[in-house]
Design an enzyme around this catalytic site. Structure first.
Site, PDB file in Angstrom:
ATOM      1  CD  GLU A 291      -2.924  -1.082   2.361  1.00  0.00           C
ATOM      2  OE1 GLU A 291      -2.859  -0.110   3.146  1.00  0.00           O
ATOM      3  OE2 GLU A 291      -3.742  -2.007   2.487  1.00  0.00           O
ATOM      4  CG  HIS A 309      -6.140   0.448   4.578  1.00  0.00           C
ATOM      5  ND1 HIS A 309      -4.917  -0.115   4.799  1.00  0.00           N
ATOM      6  CD2 HIS A 309      -6.854   0.233   5.712  1.00  0.00           C
ATOM      7  CE1 HIS A 309      -4.871  -0.643   6.014  1.00  0.00           C
ATOM      8  NE2 HIS A 309      -6.047  -0.441   6.585  1.00  0.00           N
TER       9      HIS A 309
END
Length: 559
Positions: A291, A309
């Site tokens: 990420e 997220h």
């Protein structure tokens, strides 16, 4: 029990440096406010919760070049997920005492390096559980009814009702992988949709699951039975890739899989293959192995609902996280135990145990005064009703007190065990529900390098938890703890109490309380007394000389 006969010295540092005074402490505290660095955008409520006692600074923690110089002289740093507090950052932060992660995950904090440096790491473990659970439920519904795809098509001028026909949740089986706090919330919410809930969690007892209306299965059984699967596990070496190629060959082709926990628990390459081959009907993803993730083969599938997220991304969760870590920072910088510290042994502190923390710490400081050296072995003994709870934290508190006046560094619940380890001190915790004379007793007992033994015992009395000393070695006493105390050992004979009172009176020092104890007539006796102010070293030396004391120790707990 052997008794320690120590040569007379006034209580001070073992390294020969001057003992700190309460005036020194006040002067230092008033000249510099602790500095708190907020390295990412946090709720304004975070600063409000910190209060006026700190100097607040800000920086962009994601910018390494900005972070490293900014962290050099701070006492605490508050981060979210974008700032990496690794070994390099911790080494650069010469004054750092606490790292606070305003959220649950700690992938961006090197906890081992922080612990080695004596830096407390705290997070907000309950701040986003509702928010995360609600997002998982949203992804389940979205994958069942194709909501994002239909929305996108319609906004692009396409009316495709038949293409986005979905499935009902009612009477379907939901497999919850990980029945922790978030998993439980998801199970509760989705059962309201009429879903049958099964779960895999080897750390949950079947009876406990049954109370929640959940049936526990093995992972293989869950994979075969579930119409929907939602993952709620921490990311560990054991859970990494748990839902991988082998697992995805055991599921129904109609299954829909949601991962809003941690990236990597569901193997993304294996999931892409299963979707391509029609072995999985749909997926909802909020987390990814790397990420930020803006390019993934999974994004090419129309039956994958993907979010960036967002598990903790609600105003309520961010506010709760900020307030929680701000409170933890305040406790940590005050030298108090922090329930949400992740690198402090002891776990959750029972309410009945908390009043014993300051008692154990003071007993540790008195032990060091009596011993006059660092023990080879240290035993922290807890007896009585308290032992029905986890009392490991009382050992930490006693250790904190033991080293408070031994080392120059700030002693915390994090680094106290490290100080013991560095000095080769063997530390043991002993517990027993048996306590002969008091509901609860805490004893700090140490074996010194010469083989002598020193011990001090205390208890809490009454509803106000009055801190009392109940034994010094084999001598029974009953004396309220005070900021200023003295302990004198001498051969039992008449006139000693009068001599002690006279010398203190001449010095203008008032005695608040006194106890005299002896094992036998004419044997070793102990005077334990509390006074209104600290006893100067010359005055204590005069007392020791006149009564022929084997040892004389003054203890000042305000320093």
């Amino acid at each position: 029990m052997r008794h320690t006969r120590l040569p007379f010295t006034a209580f001070g540092r073992r390294d020969g440096r001057p003992q700190r005074t309460s005036e020194d402490h006040v002067s230092t505290a008033s000249s510099r406010k602790p500095v708190v660095l907020i390295a990412e955008e946090l709720s304004p409520a975070t600063v409000d919760a910190l209060g006026p006692d700190f100097e607040i600074r800000h920086c962009n923690g994601a910018d390494r070049a900005a972070l490293l110089p900014a962290i050099v002289d701070v006492d605490a740093v508050l981060v979210r997920s974008a700032t990496k507090i690794d070994a390099e950052a911790i080494a650069a932060a010469k004054r750092l005492r606490v790292v606070a992660r305003a959220g649950v995950g700690l992938d961006n904090v090197d906890v081992a390096a922080a612990t080695k440096a004596g830096v407390m790491v705290v997070n907000a473990p309950t701040s986003n559980i509702v928010t995360a659970a609600e997002l998982a439920c949203g992804l389940l519904i979205a994958t069942a009814r194709n909501i994002p795809q239909a929305n996108s098509a319609l906004k692009n001028g396409e009316w495709k009702r038949s293409k986005y026909t979905g499935v009902e949740l009612s009477e379907k089986t939901l497999g919850v992988v990980g029945l922790g706090r978030i998993g439980v919330l998801v199970a509760q919410r989705m059962s309201a949709f009429g879903m049958k809930i099964v779960a895999y969690d080897p750390y949950v007892q079947p009876a406990r699951a049954a109370q929640m209306g959940v049936k526990l299965l093995t992972l293989d059984e869950l994979l075969e039975a579930a119409d929907f699967i939602t993952v709620h596990l921490p990311k560990t070496p054991e859970t990494l890739g748990l839902i991988g190629d082998e697992a995805l060959h055991k599921v129904k082709p109609s299954v829909r899989i949601v991962n809003a926990a941690r990236g990597g628990i569901v193997d993304e390459a294996a999931l892409a293959t299963a979707l391509k081959e029609g072995r999985v009907a749909a997926a909802g993803l909020d987390v990814y192995t790397q990420e930020p993730c803006t390019d993934s083969p999974l994004f090419e599938f129309d039956n994958v609902v993907a979010t960036p997220h967002l598990g903790a991304s609600t105003g309520e969760a961010q506010e709760k996280a900020g307030i929680a870590v701000a409170k933890s920072v305040r406790l940590a910088l005050a030298g108090e135990l922090v329930p949400d510290a992740v690198n402090v042994q002891g776990g959750v502190i029972a309410e009945d145990v908390k009043p014993g923390l300051p008692l154990a710490e003071k007993l540790g400081r008195i032990f060091t005064a009596l011993a006059g050296e660092v023990a080879v072995r240290l035993d922290v003994e807890v007896y009585g009703e308290l032992t029905q709870h986890d009392v490991k934290v009382l050992e930490l508190s006693a250790l904190k007190g033991v080293f408070e006046d031994v080392v120059d560094e700030t002693v915390s619940y994090v680094n106290a065990p490290l100080f013991a380890q560095e000095r080769g001190v063997e530390v043991r915790l002993t517990t027993s529900s048996e306590s002969a004379e008091h509901r609860n007793v805490v004893t700090v007992r140490g074996t010194l390098s010469g083989g002598d033994e020193v011990s001090i015992s205390g208890t809490l009395a009454g509803p106000k938890h009055l801190q009392k000393i109940v034994a010094v070695g084999e001598h029974d006493v009953d004396l309220a703890l005070a900021d200023h105390m003295a302990f004198l050992r001498y051969g039992d004979r008449p006139g000693v109490v009068g001599t002690v009172g006279r010398i203190l009176g001449e010095a203008g020092i008032n005695i608040a309380g006194m106890q005299v104890s002896r094992a036998r007539e004419g044997g070793e006796a102990l005077v334990a007394l509390t006074v209104d102010e600290s006893i100067p070293a010359p005055v204590l030396a005069e007392i020791a000389e006149e009564i022929g004391a084997a040892s004389a120790r003054a203890v000042n707990l305000t320093d």
